[in-house]
Write an enzyme that holds these catalytic residues in place. Sequence first.
Site, PDB file in Angstrom:
ATOM      1  N   ILE A  59       0.916  -1.140   0.000  1.00 38.86           N
ATOM      2  CA  ILE A  59       0.000   0.000   0.000  1.00 38.86           C
ATOM      3  C   ILE A  59       0.955   1.189   0.000  1.00 38.86           C
ATOM      4  O   ILE A  59       1.585   1.480   1.016  1.00 38.86           O
ATOM      5  CB  ILE A  59      -0.919   0.026   1.240  1.00 38.86           C
ATOM      6  N   PRO A  60       1.136   1.854  -1.145  1.00 42.15           N
ATOM      7  CA  PRO A  60       2.235   2.804  -1.329  1.00 42.15           C
ATOM      8  C   PRO A  60       2.038   4.159  -0.640  1.00 42.15           C
ATOM      9  O   PRO A  60       1.893   5.197  -1.290  1.00 42.15           O
ATOM     10  CB  PRO A  60       2.311   2.950  -2.852  1.00 42.15           C
ATOM     11  N   CYS A  61       2.093   4.145   0.675  1.00 40.68           N
ATOM     12  CA  CYS A  61       1.894   5.367   1.450  1.00 40.68           C
ATOM     13  C   CYS A  61       2.966   6.417   1.164  1.00 40.68           C
ATOM     14  O   CYS A  61       2.743   7.603   1.396  1.00 40.68           O
ATOM     15  CB  CYS A  61       1.817   5.054   2.939  1.00 40.68           C
ATOM     16  N   HIS A  62       4.109   5.996   0.630  1.00 41.98           N
ATOM     17  CA  HIS A  62       5.154   6.963   0.286  1.00 41.98           C
ATOM     18  C   HIS A  62       4.705   7.890  -0.844  1.00 41.98           C
ATOM     19  O   HIS A  62       5.288   8.954  -1.034  1.00 41.98           O
ATOM     20  CB  HIS A  62       6.460   6.235  -0.092  1.00 41.98           C
TER      21      HIS A  62
END
Length: 187
Positions: free
Chosen positions: A140-143
Amino acid sequence: MGQTVHNYHVFETEGGFCGIAWNSRGVTRFQLPTKTAEGTERLLLRRLPVAERVAPTAEIGEAVAAVKRYFRGEQIDFTDIKLDLDGQDEFFKRIYDAVRRVGWGHTVTYGGLAKQLGAGPEAARDVGQAMAKNPVALIIPCHRVLAAGGKVGGFSAPGGSSSKVRMLELEGVHLGPPEPAQQSLGF
């Protein structure tokens, strides 16, 4: 009712040592790189103290291979990786679903994501909390979620905001002041 069995695996990438934990339903935790295998294992076990270190299944092996390619700079889409987000807040699950659709090299702001979900600007804080509690960062690409104005914002992974910037740079996203305009050549 029995407790769900969690397994984990620690592996090295060009970015450092990562860890992945899973159960029979999917990936439950992902640890972004640290400098040592021991450090990664310690962080994983802090959240899953009864997890068992085992060799990855074929499906988890594919996820591990994809993460290794990601940290070599290859464009990777993690949306096919099955997750088990059991126990997460329902609104957070909606946020996580939306973030998974933010593709390689793209970003969104906390407020922009709240708006996409049909929530008001006050929900930007909820988006930030969901990102801070993201159990499977990178997958889950929170970056890819930034503060207002395209600023980096916080990042709770090892290395903090510097790690977030490095991951975005891997994807071709460069943050910072805009490039100066080219001087007119008089044509």
